[in-house]
Each structure stands twice: as structure tokens, then as C-alpha cells.
Design a protein around this motif. Structure first.
Motif, PDB file in Angstrom:
ATOM      1  N   ILE A   1       0.854  -1.200   0.000  1.00 51.00           N
ATOM      2  CA  ILE A   1       0.000   0.000   0.000  1.00 51.00           C
ATOM      3  C   ILE A   1       0.888   1.248   0.000  1.00 51.00           C
ATOM      4  CG2 ILE A   1      -1.884   1.225   1.171  1.00 51.00           C
ATOM      5  CD1 ILE A   1      -2.594  -1.713   0.476  1.00 51.00           C
ATOM      6  N   ALA A   2       0.710   2.119  -0.975  1.00 58.44           N
ATOM      7  CA  ALA A   2       1.461   3.393  -0.995  1.00 58.44           C
ATOM      8  C   ALA A   2       0.706   4.418  -0.160  1.00 58.44           C
ATOM      9  CB  ALA A   2       1.606   3.884  -2.426  1.00 58.44           C
ATOM     10  N   HIS A   3       1.431   5.066   0.757  1.00 61.71           N
ATOM     11  CA  HIS A   3       0.848   6.184   1.508  1.00 61.71           C
ATOM     12  C   HIS A   3       1.398   7.472   0.909  1.00 61.71           C
ATOM     13  CE1 HIS A   3      -1.186   4.501   5.197  1.00 61.71           C
ATOM     14  NE2 HIS A   3      -0.806   3.433   4.519  1.00 61.71           N
ATOM     15  N   ILE A   4       0.501   8.249   0.346  1.00 60.77           N
ATOM     16  CA  ILE A   4       0.911   9.485  -0.318  1.00 60.77           C
ATOM     17  C   ILE A   4       0.357  10.655   0.493  1.00 60.77           C
ATOM     18  CG2 ILE A   4       0.637  10.851  -2.422  1.00 60.77           C
ATOM     19  CD1 ILE A   4       0.623   8.225  -3.982  1.00 60.77           C
ATOM     20  N   GLY A   5       1.268  11.516   0.957  1.00 59.01           N
ATOM     21  CA  GLY A   5       0.861  12.621   1.833  1.00 59.01           C
ATOM     22  C   GLY A   5       1.060  13.979   1.171  1.00 59.01           C
ATOM     23  N   LEU A   6      -0.008  14.758   1.081  1.00 63.79           N
ATOM     24  CA  LEU A   6       0.114  16.140   0.588  1.00 63.79           C
ATOM     25  C   LEU A   6       0.905  16.891   1.651  1.00 63.79           C
ATOM     26  CD1 LEU A   6      -3.639  16.612  -0.487  1.00 63.79           C
ATOM     27  CD2 LEU A   6      -1.705  15.772  -1.869  1.00 63.79           C
ATOM     28  N   ASN A   7       1.985  17.555   1.247  1.00 65.32           N
ATOM     29  CA  ASN A   7       2.930  18.021   2.260  1.00 65.32           C
ATOM     30  C   ASN A   7       3.355  19.471   2.059  1.00 65.32           C
ATOM     31  OD1 ASN A   7       4.502  17.689   4.543  1.00 65.32           O
ATOM     32  ND2 ASN A   7       6.311  17.126   3.339  1.00 65.32           N
ATOM     33  N   ARG A   8       2.379  20.348   2.169  1.00 65.70           N
ATOM     34  CA  ARG A   8       2.667  21.772   2.123  1.00 65.70           C
ATOM     35  C   ARG A   8       1.808  22.428   3.219  1.00 65.70           C
ATOM     36  NH1 ARG A   8       1.018  25.938  -2.604  1.00 65.70           N
ATOM     37  NH2 ARG A   8       2.773  27.376  -2.417  1.00 65.70           N
ATOM     38  N   PRO A   9       1.980  21.936   4.449  1.00 62.43           N
ATOM     39  CA  PRO A   9       1.033  22.323   5.500  1.00 62.43           C
ATOM     40  C   PRO A   9       1.024  23.812   5.792  1.00 62.43           C
ATOM     41  CG  PRO A   9       2.896  21.090   6.412  1.00 62.43           C
ATOM     42  CD  PRO A   9       3.004  20.984   4.931  1.00 62.43           C
ATOM     43  N   GLU A  10       2.159  24.489   5.552  1.00 62.05           N
ATOM     44  CA  GLU A  10       2.192  25.938   5.857  1.00 62.05           C
ATOM     45  C   GLU A  10       1.252  26.713   4.932  1.00 62.05           C
ATOM     46  OE1 GLU A  10       4.530  24.212   4.423  1.00 62.05           O
ATOM     47  OE2 GLU A  10       5.255  25.330   2.676  1.00 62.05           O
ATOM     48  N   LYS A  11       0.888  26.125   3.801  1.00 62.13           N
ATOM     49  CA  LYS A  11      -0.101  26.741   2.893  1.00 62.13           C
ATOM     50  C   LYS A  11      -1.354  25.868   2.832  1.00 62.13           C
ATOM     51  CE  LYS A  11       2.391  30.287   1.611  1.00 62.13           C
ATOM     52  NZ  LYS A  11       2.045  31.647   2.084  1.00 62.13           N
ATOM     53  N   ARG A  12      -1.554  25.091   3.878  1.00 59.10           N
ATOM     54  CA  ARG A  12      -2.744  24.242   4.023  1.00 59.10           C
ATOM     55  C   ARG A  12      -2.898  23.301   2.827  1.00 59.10           C
ATOM     56  NH1 ARG A  12      -1.107  26.628   7.938  1.00 59.10           N
ATOM     57  NH2 ARG A  12      -2.445  27.822   9.360  1.00 59.10           N
ATOM     58  N   ASN A  13      -1.727  22.868   2.313  1.00 57.82           N
ATOM     59  CA  ASN A  13      -1.672  21.921   1.179  1.00 57.82           C
ATOM     60  C   ASN A  13      -2.362  22.468  -0.074  1.00 57.82           C
ATOM     61  OD1 ASN A  13      -0.184  20.081   2.700  1.00 57.82           O
ATOM     62  ND2 ASN A  13      -2.034  19.149   3.548  1.00 57.82           N
TER      63      ASN A  13
ATOM     64  N   HIS B   1      -4.966  20.057   7.860  1.00 55.72           N
ATOM     65  CA  HIS B   1      -5.997  20.032   6.813  1.00 55.72           C
ATOM     66  C   HIS B   1      -5.619  19.048   5.710  1.00 55.72           C
ATOM     67  CE1 HIS B   1      -7.878  23.618   8.546  1.00 55.72           C
ATOM     68  NE2 HIS B   1      -6.641  24.059   8.729  1.00 55.72           N
ATOM     69  N   PHE B   2      -6.637  18.485   5.074  1.00 60.50           N
ATOM     70  CA  PHE B   2      -6.361  17.654   3.891  1.00 60.50           C
ATOM     71  C   PHE B   2      -5.847  18.551   2.772  1.00 60.50           C
ATOM     72  CE2 PHE B   2      -7.894  15.823  -0.180  1.00 60.50           C
ATOM     73  CZ  PHE B   2      -7.084  14.697  -0.207  1.00 60.50           C
ATOM     74  N   CYS B   3      -6.664  19.532   2.365  1.00 57.15           N
ATOM     75  CA  CYS B   3      -6.219  20.388   1.248  1.00 57.15           C
ATOM     76  C   CYS B   3      -7.152  21.584   1.077  1.00 57.15           C
ATOM     77  CB  CYS B   3      -6.186  19.570  -0.040  1.00 57.15           C
ATOM     78  SG  CYS B   3      -5.757  20.536  -1.490  1.00 57.15           S
ATOM     79  N   ALA B   4      -6.525  22.788   1.000  1.00 60.25           N
ATOM     80  CA  ALA B   4      -7.284  24.035   0.841  1.00 60.25           C
ATOM     81  C   ALA B   4      -7.549  24.378  -0.619  1.00 60.25           C
ATOM     82  CB  ALA B   4      -6.539  25.187   1.518  1.00 60.25           C
ATOM     83  N   GLY B   5      -7.315  23.420  -1.529  1.00 61.85           N
ATOM     84  CA  GLY B   5      -7.678  23.636  -2.932  1.00 61.85           C
ATOM     85  C   GLY B   5      -6.588  24.307  -3.736  1.00 61.85           C
ATOM     86  N   LEU B   6      -7.030  24.950  -4.772  1.00 59.07           N
ATOM     87  CA  LEU B   6      -6.132  25.636  -5.704  1.00 59.07           C
ATOM     88  C   LEU B   6      -5.275  26.655  -4.962  1.00 59.07           C
ATOM     89  CD1 LEU B   6      -5.717  26.279  -8.832  1.00 59.07           C
ATOM     90  CD2 LEU B   6      -7.397  28.094  -8.480  1.00 59.07           C
ATOM     91  N   ASP B   7      -3.996  26.761  -5.364  1.00 62.01           N
ATOM     92  CA  ASP B   7      -3.129  27.811  -4.804  1.00 62.01           C
ATOM     93  C   ASP B   7      -3.581  29.152  -5.376  1.00 62.01           C
ATOM     94  OD1 ASP B   7      -1.182  29.691  -4.265  1.00 62.01           O
ATOM     95  OD2 ASP B   7       0.441  28.205  -4.319  1.00 62.01           O
TER      96      ASP B   7
ATOM     97  N   VAL C   1     -11.414  20.233   3.408  1.00 59.93           N
ATOM     98  CA  VAL C   1     -11.453  19.455   2.153  1.00 59.93           C
ATOM     99  C   VAL C   1     -12.231  20.366   1.220  1.00 59.93           C
ATOM    100  CG1 VAL C   1     -12.082  17.253   1.084  1.00 59.93           C
ATOM    101  CG2 VAL C   1     -11.627  17.344   3.554  1.00 59.93           C
ATOM    102  N   VAL C   2     -11.561  21.373   0.680  1.00 61.43           N
ATOM    103  CA  VAL C   2     -12.314  22.450   0.025  1.00 61.43           C
ATOM    104  C   VAL C   2     -11.806  22.728  -1.380  1.00 61.43           C
ATOM    105  CG1 VAL C   2     -12.781  23.471   2.297  1.00 61.43           C
ATOM    106  CG2 VAL C   2     -10.967  24.413   0.913  1.00 61.43           C
ATOM    107  N   GLY C   3     -12.712  23.221  -2.203  1.00 58.33           N
ATOM    108  CA  GLY C   3     -12.367  23.599  -3.566  1.00 58.33           C
ATOM    109  C   GLY C   3     -11.672  22.442  -4.271  1.00 58.33           C
ATOM    110  N   GLY C   4     -10.485  22.731  -4.807  1.00 59.08           N
ATOM    111  CA  GLY C   4      -9.726  21.699  -5.512  1.00 59.08           C
ATOM    112  C   GLY C   4      -9.357  20.521  -4.624  1.00 59.08           C
TER     113      GLY C   4
END
Ligand code: 1HE
Length: 269
Positions: A23-35, A67-73, A114-117
Motif C-alpha cells: 500500500i502506498a501512503h501518499i501525503g500532501l505536504n505543504r502544510p504551511e499553505k494548508r496543502n 488540513h487535507f487540502c485548501a484547494g487551488l493555490d 477538504v475544500v475547492g480543488g
């Protein structure tokens, strides 16, 4: 805007990659910009999709930080020409299609925003597990833009167009429990446990015949786009194609010869 440095065994920055068994664990890793997902971030996701396809049987996708991800930069999108915008959106489509219509199941573990993008990314995975902290929104209207990462197709198909219209027009923010009722999440679990639950589900999916998983993630959504008779016709071919494989023969024999585990009713020992 500073990029987050590469972490652990990631192919490049923005994403961590770890193989736990198959199982691959893939982590979005830009927490300072809420991914938030920039153009380069999308390319990193694309590289990681390719890597997981070549060495894993299933994927757990999660976000580092709160956060999981704040969407589009949004910082990258303040000034773009129309054609740059179209190219960017089409690139998201291509990368997310690689997840949705690849060869292995993806399970997303969702918490916080878990917003936008970010919701569009989660919608391209096959199963979504939310912990109670997760909240879901499509604030594109508030930003003066529209969904561009496949949401008008994937999110609308999950929730129905009425709910998505409400989310986009009013900025409504859904809790994890609401998201489950709206079909945005298939499981709601206690805070901090979504990744473990997603791993369990990924292991279950990874133990299936690969060709069955392929049929589920590729044929099933396509059949939904077909007329009823066409869908039934294609189903017969998928059924026959999978059932006549040597692996299916072995698995069917294992059941008949009582070598395969029996199903258990929920709650039974
Ligand atoms: C960002 C982004 C972003 C945070 N792009 N930089 N998405 C949104 O409209 C959601 C926007 N974000 C938020 O509402 C909040 O940031 C959160 C609820 C996700 C998190 O709140 P919080 O209080 O933890 O963090 P914060 O202080 O708002 O943000 C921390 C930093 O991340 C800050 O940068 P800093 O330099 O001031 O520290 C924020 O600017 C930055 N940040 N979110 C860029 N999204 C393919 S089309 C898809 C279209 C969309 O996705 S539209 C929805 C976009």
C-alpha cells in the motif's frame, strides 16, 4: 511563496511517499499553505501517481498538518491569462483522471479542510474516509472563480447537482456527518483515525483480483454514463472477461473447496 522541502522518500517536493507493504501512503505536504495545490504541486502528484501505479496495489492519500487540502493555490491564480487558466484546469483533469481511471484503488483519508480543488482531488479517489474534523466546501463563488479540477462532473455525481449548486451559491460548509449523508464520504471515523481506517480498506481492496479492481474503477463509472441497455451489454463482457481469467478460476475453486474465508455478518465474531 516558499515551497515546502521534500520529505521522507518523496519523488520531489510537496508530496511524501511511503510504501507500507503493497500500500502506498501518499501525503500532501505543504502544510504551511494548508496543502494548497500549485502548478508544480500538480506535477508532483502526477509523478507520484505513476510511481504508485508501478509498485503498489492500492493507495492511501492524506494531508500533512491540520488540513487535507485548501484547494487551488490562489496566490498563483491572481494573474493568469485565459489560456493559462484552461491549460491549468486541463492538467488537473489529466492528473486526476490518472487516479480515477488508473489500475489501482485510491482511498483518501480526510481531515480538516477538504475544500475547492481539495474536494475535487478527493472526489477523484475511489473511497473517501473522513474524520470528524473534516469539513467540505466549494468556495469558488466567493473567490470569483468556478471549479476547474473536475468538480462539476465528479462532485456533482457524488452529491447530485442540487447540493453542489447549493454549496457553490451559498458557500455552505458541510460537516463530516453531512458529507457522509451527501455521499461525499463513505466512512466517518474518530479524529486522527482516518488514515488507519483508509489503510485497512486499502488492504482489503488490494487483496482482490487486480482485474476485478480494474473493472470496478474503470468499467463501473463508464457504465453509469451509458444508456441502460448499453451498460448491461458492457457488464456482460466485463463479467465474462474477469470470470474466465486463471485467477478467477483459482479463487472460485478456493471458495468451493472451503479454502477461502467466509463472509461474516456485521457484528458477528
Ligand atoms: C492559501 C490557501 C490557498 C490557505 N491558496 N494560499 N480555496 C479556498 O478558498 C480556501 C482558502 N483557505 C481557507 O479558507 C483557510 O486557509 C483554511 C480554512 C483552509 C485554513 O485556515 P487557517 O486559519 O488554518 O489558515 P490560514 O491562516 O487561512 O492560511 C495559512 C496560510 O496558507 C496563509 O498564508 P500565509 O503566507 O499568510 O501564512 C494562507 O494564505 C495560505 N493558504 N489556503 C493559497 N487555497 C482547479 S480549480 C479549484 C478552485 C479552488 O480550489 S477555489 C478554493 C480555494
Amino acid at each position: 511563496m516558499a515551497d515546502h522541502p521534500s520529505a521522507s522518500s518523496a519523488a520531489s517536493s510537496f508530496v511524501t511517499y511511503e510504501l507500507r507493504g503493497n500500500i502506498a501512503h501518499i501525503g500532501l505536504n505543504r502544510p504551511e499553505k494548508r496543502n494548497a495545490i500549485s502548478d508544480r504541486f500538480v506535477e508532483t502528484i502526477a509523478e507520484t501517481v505513476a510511481r504508485a501505479e508501478s509498485e503498489a496495489k492500492a493507495v492511501v492519500l492524506f494531508g500533512h498538518g491540520d488540513h487535507f487540502c485548501a484547494g487551488l493555490d490562489l496566490a498563483e491564480h491572481v494573474k493568469k491569462t485565459p489560456i493559462e487558466g484552461v491549460r491549468g484546469s486541463r492538467r488537473w483533469h489529466a492528473v486526476f483522471a490518472g487516479i480515477e481511471h488508473g489500475t489501482i484503488p485510491w482511498i483518501s483519508a480526510l481531515h480538516g479542510a477538504v475544500v475547492g480543488g481539495g474536494l475535487e482531488l478527493a472526489a477523484s479517489t475511489h473511497i473517501r474516509v473522513a474524520d470528524k474534523s473534516a469539513f467540505f466546501a466549494l468556495p469558488e463563488g466567493q473567490r470569483g472563480i468556478f471549479v476547474g479540477g473536475g468538480g462539476s462532473v465528479r462532485v456533482a455525481r457524488l452529491t447530485g447537482v442540487a447540493r453542489m449548486t447549493d454549496m457553490m451559491l451559498t458557500g455552505r460548509v458541510a460537516s463530516a456527518d453531512e458529507a457522509e449523508r451527501w455521499n461525499l464520504a463513505q466512512y466517518v471515523v474518530e479524529n486522527g483515525t482516518a488514515r488507519d481506517k483508509a489503510h485497512q480498506l486499502a488492504e482489503a481492496a488490494a487483496s482482490n483480483a487486480e482485474i476485478s479492481n480494474y473493472a470496478v474503477i474503470n468499467a463501473l463509472p463508464r457504465i453509469q454514463d451509458m444508456a441502460k441497455e448499453d451498460g448491461l451489454f458492457v457488464e456482460s463482457f466485463m463479467a465474462s472477461f474477469t470470470a474466465t481469467s486463471p485467477e478467477a478460476e483459482e479463487r472460485l475453486r478456493a471458495f468451493l473447496e472451503k479454502r477461502a474465508a467466509r463472509l461474516k455478518a456485521p457484528g458477528s465474531a
